[in-house]
Design a protein around this motif. Sequence first.
Motif, mmCIF file in Angstrom:
data_model
loop_
_atom_site.group_PDB
_atom_site.id
_atom_site.type_symbol
_atom_site.label_atom_id
_atom_site.label_comp_id
_atom_site.label_asym_id
_atom_site.label_seq_id
_atom_site.Cartn_x
_atom_site.Cartn_y
_atom_site.Cartn_z
ATOM 1 N N GLY A 13 22.699 10.810 -0.873
ATOM 2 C CA GLY A 13 21.265 10.807 -1.102
ATOM 3 C C GLY A 13 20.486 11.556 -0.032
ATOM 4 N N ASN B 164 21.244 4.631 -4.946
ATOM 5 C CA ASN B 164 20.787 3.471 -4.176
ATOM 6 C C ASN B 164 19.937 2.520 -5.012
ATOM 7 N N GLY B 165 19.785 2.864 -6.301
ATOM 8 C CA GLY B 165 19.047 2.014 -7.224
ATOM 9 C C GLY B 165 19.960 1.311 -8.200
ATOM 10 N N ASP C 276 19.911 9.829 -4.471
ATOM 11 C CA ASP C 276 19.287 8.747 -3.706
ATOM 12 C C ASP C 276 18.711 7.686 -4.649
ATOM 13 N N ARG C 277 17.936 8.139 -5.619
ATOM 14 C CA ARG C 277 17.246 7.198 -6.514
ATOM 15 C C ARG C 277 18.223 6.421 -7.387
ATOM 16 N N GLU D 255 17.624 14.110 -4.483
ATOM 17 C CA GLU D 255 16.713 12.981 -4.732
ATOM 18 C C GLU D 255 17.258 12.074 -5.836
ATOM 19 N N ASN D 256 17.888 12.675 -6.851
ATOM 20 C CA ASN D 256 18.480 11.874 -7.922
ATOM 21 C C ASN D 256 19.615 11.014 -7.399
ATOM 22 N N GLU E 30 20.750 7.372 -15.035
ATOM 23 C CA GLU E 30 20.807 5.913 -15.059
ATOM 24 C C GLU E 30 21.586 5.419 -16.274
#
Length: 435
Positions: A257, A340-341, A336-337, A333-334, A417
């Motif tokens: 990330g 980590n999401g 990371d999002r 960024e993806n 996702e």
Amino acid sequence: MSDCVTNDFVHQLDRQYVFHSWSSQGKLDPLVIAGGKGCRMWDYAGKEYLDFSSQLVNTNIGHQHPKVVAAIQAQAETLATVAPAHANLARGEAAKRILERAPGPFSKVFFTNAGADANENAMRMARSFTGRDKILSAYRSYHGNTGAAIVATGDPRRIPNEFARGHAHFFNPYLYRSDFWAVDETQECERALQHLQRVIECEGPGSIAAILLETIPGTAGVLVPPKDYLQGVRKLADQYGILLILDEVMAGFGRTGRWFAFEHFAVEPDLVVFAKGVNSGYVPTGGVIVSDAICRHFDDHMFFGGLTYSGHPLAMASIVATLDAMRDEGVVENADRVGNGVLAKGLQQLAADHAVIGEVRGLGVFHALELVSDRRSRAPLPAAEVAKLKSAMLAKGLLPFVIENRLHIVPPCIVSEAEVEQGLAILDEVLGASC
């Protein structure tokens, strides 16, 4: 290729003519892959797999990214190869883009063919710069399968290959199976650093050229270090005039990330080793990011190292296209999002639901599940049981990355996702049915 190609034909061709790495050849039964796109791959019968392995944790931008494929094709039409002594536009642009993303006092990039020879040349630079011979590295590590890189490696694969001189090892932090009888991260960090200092003292500080560490050991189990550990290593290195080399072959270029994993730990290495994610392995390449001080040293000292394909134009074009696409499409960024999401939360829920998971650890799309037969004793899940889990995942269309008793969750950085939820659902089903 003919439309009549089958899985059986490709499997037979492989077994008759191909000699595989790290294998007893007679026991192999390789999975046949015909193609891929994004986070998915398929065989010649049309069976599809969701790639949660990124192959060998390298296809950060996914399979067959059209901009990267087009860049390789365009470069092949213009200049397919060139000697490394010549200046070449693609090589210069690739180095410029890497340096733009590397935080710290870095000036130049030395290109290699892969991560192993990148580690070789980083160690060579450190020895030349310091005038010292010894390299310290961790027992829980993997740095490649060339002469010095495999001896710097800590895992048991080094033992039949210990032909290089000047290497010593130490234990890096691993709280779940602490070698220091630590009860929390702070204690693990303090004791690991004390241990490293004693190793430095016993090996002779004046003989040590560099400490070589994976920022986050990958093959060893995605061992995220305590938050202050790498800063502590940096201080020890500075205290004794030792260089710090961080191996980011697996952890770099978006995997955690961030562009580089060491950004999480507020530490500046002297040399950074990279490969894999810099161009997702579309064309073999790697390299060393070199700090200002070391660059200046080699202004008037010979660097005794080089490779015929250093900065190969096809590889350089793929780096430029990969890094540009990652920037433009928000790939880091993806990671990371999503990583980590929904991925991190989903893995924690799996651990809550399945006692076979002893620990979840990781950052971004760089996680591992440590599988155990008993949570209290933390006894590793036997190899036969792990093999059954792997087979069940493949049967349900999930391509896993399994090492010993660990399931590494490392999808491409572009994973959505929805794809994460699909993969987690398969894991939940397999773990529920088998354990």
